[in-house]
Enzyme design. Structure first.
Site, PDB file in Angstrom:
ATOM      1  N   TRP A   1     -41.745  39.075  45.411  1.00 18.53           N
ATOM      2  CA  TRP A   1     -40.546  39.726  45.973  1.00 18.53           C
ATOM      3  C   TRP A   1     -39.649  40.311  44.890  1.00 18.53           C
ATOM      4  O   TRP A   1     -38.716  41.052  45.193  1.00 18.53           O
ATOM      5  CB  TRP A   1     -39.738  38.715  46.788  1.00 18.53           C
ATOM      6  CG  TRP A   1     -40.343  38.345  48.104  1.00 18.53           C
ATOM      7  CD1 TRP A   1     -41.520  38.814  48.642  1.00 18.53           C
ATOM      8  CD2 TRP A   1     -39.793  37.437  49.068  1.00 18.53           C
ATOM      9  NE1 TRP A   1     -41.728  38.241  49.877  1.00 18.53           N
ATOM     10  CE2 TRP A   1     -40.682  37.392  50.165  1.00 18.53           C
ATOM     11  CE3 TRP A   1     -38.643  36.653  49.111  1.00 18.53           C
ATOM     12  CZ2 TRP A   1     -40.438  36.598  51.290  1.00 18.53           C
ATOM     13  CZ3 TRP A   1     -38.408  35.858  50.220  1.00 18.53           C
ATOM     14  CH2 TRP A   1     -39.298  35.844  51.303  1.00 18.53           C
ATOM     15  N   LYS A   2     -39.852  39.923  43.633  1.00 18.03           N
ATOM     16  CA  LYS A   2     -38.979  40.357  42.534  1.00 18.03           C
ATOM     17  C   LYS A   2     -37.514  40.023  42.895  1.00 18.03           C
ATOM     18  O   LYS A   2     -37.280  39.048  43.609  1.00 18.03           O
ATOM     19  CB  LYS A   2     -39.203  41.835  42.222  1.00 18.03           C
ATOM     20  CG  LYS A   2     -40.701  42.131  42.007  1.00 18.03           C
ATOM     21  CD  LYS A   2     -40.984  43.477  41.433  1.00 18.03           C
ATOM     22  CE  LYS A   2     -42.499  43.651  41.283  1.00 18.03           C
ATOM     23  NZ  LYS A   2     -42.875  44.910  40.658  1.00 18.03           N
TER      24      LYS A   2
ATOM     25  N   GLU B   1     -42.557  43.235  33.741  1.00 19.83           N
ATOM     26  CA  GLU B   1     -41.098  43.426  33.759  1.00 19.83           C
ATOM     27  C   GLU B   1     -40.404  42.393  32.876  1.00 19.83           C
ATOM     28  O   GLU B   1     -39.388  42.680  32.251  1.00 19.83           O
ATOM     29  CB  GLU B   1     -40.597  43.353  35.218  1.00 19.83           C
ATOM     30  CG  GLU B   1     -41.017  44.603  35.992  1.00 19.83           C
ATOM     31  CD  GLU B   1     -41.226  44.392  37.485  1.00 19.83           C
ATOM     32  OE1 GLU B   1     -40.807  43.361  38.028  1.00 19.83           O
ATOM     33  OE2 GLU B   1     -41.831  45.298  38.103  1.00 19.83           O
TER      34      GLU B   1
ATOM     35  N   GLU C   1     -52.325  43.930  36.200  1.00 20.03           N
ATOM     36  CA  GLU C   1     -51.350  44.857  36.764  1.00 20.03           C
ATOM     37  C   GLU C   1     -51.113  46.009  35.785  1.00 20.03           C
ATOM     38  O   GLU C   1     -50.269  45.890  34.886  1.00 20.03           O
ATOM     39  CB  GLU C   1     -50.020  44.141  37.019  1.00 20.03           C
ATOM     40  CG  GLU C   1     -50.119  42.971  37.979  1.00 20.03           C
ATOM     41  CD  GLU C   1     -48.789  42.705  38.682  1.00 20.03           C
ATOM     42  OE1 GLU C   1     -48.790  42.695  39.907  1.00 20.03           O
ATOM     43  OE2 GLU C   1     -47.764  42.536  37.993  1.00 20.03           O
TER      44      GLU C   1
ATOM     45  N   GLY D   1     -45.079  49.884  41.239  1.00 17.27           N
ATOM     46  CA  GLY D   1     -43.925  50.516  41.880  1.00 17.27           C
ATOM     47  C   GLY D   1     -43.954  52.034  41.841  1.00 17.27           C
ATOM     48  O   GLY D   1     -42.951  52.683  42.124  1.00 17.27           O
TER      49      GLY D   1
ATOM     50  N   SER E   1     -49.010  48.816  43.360  1.00 19.15           N
ATOM     51  CA  SER E   1     -49.010  49.655  44.556  1.00 19.15           C
ATOM     52  C   SER E   1     -50.088  49.284  45.574  1.00 19.15           C
ATOM     53  O   SER E   1     -50.664  50.158  46.227  1.00 19.15           O
ATOM     54  CB  SER E   1     -49.100  51.140  44.166  1.00 19.15           C
ATOM     55  OG  SER E   1     -47.986  51.496  43.368  1.00 19.15           O
TER      56      SER E   1
ATOM     57  N   GLY F   1     -46.001  43.758  45.129  1.00 23.29           N
ATOM     58  CA  GLY F   1     -44.549  43.894  45.045  1.00 23.29           C
ATOM     59  C   GLY F   1     -43.994  44.522  46.315  1.00 23.29           C
ATOM     60  O   GLY F   1     -43.856  43.864  47.345  1.00 23.29           O
ATOM     61  N   GLY F   2     -43.702  45.817  46.256  1.00 23.76           N
ATOM     62  CA  GLY F   2     -43.027  46.538  47.339  1.00 23.76           C
ATOM     63  C   GLY F   2     -43.560  46.226  48.736  1.00 23.76           C
ATOM     64  O   GLY F   2     -42.776  45.927  49.652  1.00 23.76           O
TER      65      GLY F   2
HETATM   66  P1  13P Z   1     -45.793  47.038  43.433  1.00 23.52           P
HETATM   67  O1  13P Z   1     -46.744  46.442  44.442  1.00 23.52           O
HETATM   68  O2  13P Z   1     -44.430  47.320  43.996  1.00 23.52           O
HETATM   69  O3  13P Z   1     -46.403  48.196  42.721  1.00 23.52           O
HETATM   70  O4  13P Z   1     -45.543  45.902  42.324  1.00 23.52           O
HETATM   71  C1  13P Z   1     -46.630  45.274  41.760  1.00 23.52           C
HETATM   72  C2  13P Z   1     -46.140  44.111  41.002  1.00 23.52           C
HETATM   73  O5  13P Z   1     -45.487  44.258  39.988  1.00 23.52           O
HETATM   74  C3  13P Z   1     -46.453  42.768  41.523  1.00 23.52           C
HETATM   75  O6  13P Z   1     -46.149  41.786  40.592  1.00 23.52           O
END
Ligand code: 13P
Length: 253
Positions: free
Chosen positions: A10-11, A98, A168, A174, A214, A235-236
């Site tokens: 979820w960040k 990140e 990743e 993202g 993604s 993520g998203g």
């Molecule tokens: P997204 O799925 O938003 O590209 O993010 C991937 C991610 O960083 C999962 O840790």
């Protein structure tokens, strides 16, 4: 047999109310994980206990997104692995790009975090992956091999079996730009070959290697269909109940 894993990252998103609503929407669908499948929610620290209470009955797990590289003591603002363990959290993302980029997490720090997780029975989800310029130069394999060597090679084979790897590629995070199933498979097979070289095939075949970048409902089937892609770190799309449910359903059995 290695696990097939759908992990939500979820960040730094959602309020408590939003987080509860999202989990409830996902739980309503009641997708039962198979014997070799796992569904994990990596939620912000303040929601760990709430998430754990909500999803455990469904057989889902909860992960922290980070932990301290120190055991305990005067480290204001940090959260130790022991604290996570004491509230029943047994997974933790380590080395997300990140954190490497914005918080200066160098290999030595990641190694310390991994060691603490392993000492406390917390499964690390270790992230690796190259930036766009590295891929454009065709150096992605060398780059990822070095990340693996620097963070993981001090551990024994039995410790390595307890680590989940998430590949990743930074250019896919993202951005809506997903690696093709072929690109993902190539890198995952390469990562497995690095593990096999160091610890042998038995260890290499036991480690789950997730793809992140993604992933969404519409591409999960194709990505997870590759033999060395054991699910995803999402993520998203994990912030949308129907997307994430589709992703869970795309896991191999
Ligand atoms: P997204 O799925 O938003 O590209 O993010 C991937 C991610 O960083 C999962 O840790």
């Amino acid at each position: 047999m290695r696990k097939q894993i759908a992990a939500a990252n979820w960040k730094m998103n959602l309020t408590l109310e939003g987080a509860q609503g999202l989990l409830d929407d996902i739980l309503k669908e009641a997708v039962q994980p198979g014997a070799n499948q796992q569904v994990i929610f990596a939620v912000p620290f303040p929601y760990l206990m709430m998430a754990k209470e909500r999803v455990t009955q469904q057989g889902y797990a909860v992960a922290a997104q980070n932990c301290s590289n120190k055991k305990s003591g005067a480290y204001t603002g940090e959260v130790s692995v022991e604290m996570l363990r004491s509230i029943g959290i047994d997974h933790c993302i380590i080395g997300h790009s990140e954190r490497r980029e914005y918080y200066g997490e160098i290999d030595e720090i990641l190694q310390q975090k991994l060691a603490l997780c392993l000492d406390h029975g917390v499964t690390p989800i270790f992230c690796c992956g190259e930036a766009l310029d590295v891929r454009e130069k065709g150096k992605q394999n060398d780059f990822v091999r070095e990340q693996l060597e620097k963070a993981l090679f001090e551990f024994s084979g039995s410790e390595m079996k307890k680590i989940v790897i998430a590949y990743e590629p930074i250019w896919a995070i993202g951005t809506g730009k997903t690696a093709t199933a072929e690109q993902a498979q190539q890198m995952h097979a390469f990562i497995r070959s690095v593990l096999a070289e160091k610890w042998g095939l038995d260890v290499a075949n036991d480690v789950s290697i997730l793809y992140g970048g993604s992933v969404k409902g519409a591409n999960a089937n194709e990505l997870f269909g590759s033999p060395d892609v054991d699910g995803g770190l999402v993520g998203g799309a994990s912030l949308n109940a129907s997307e994430f449910i589709q992703i869970i359903k795309a896991l191999k059995h």
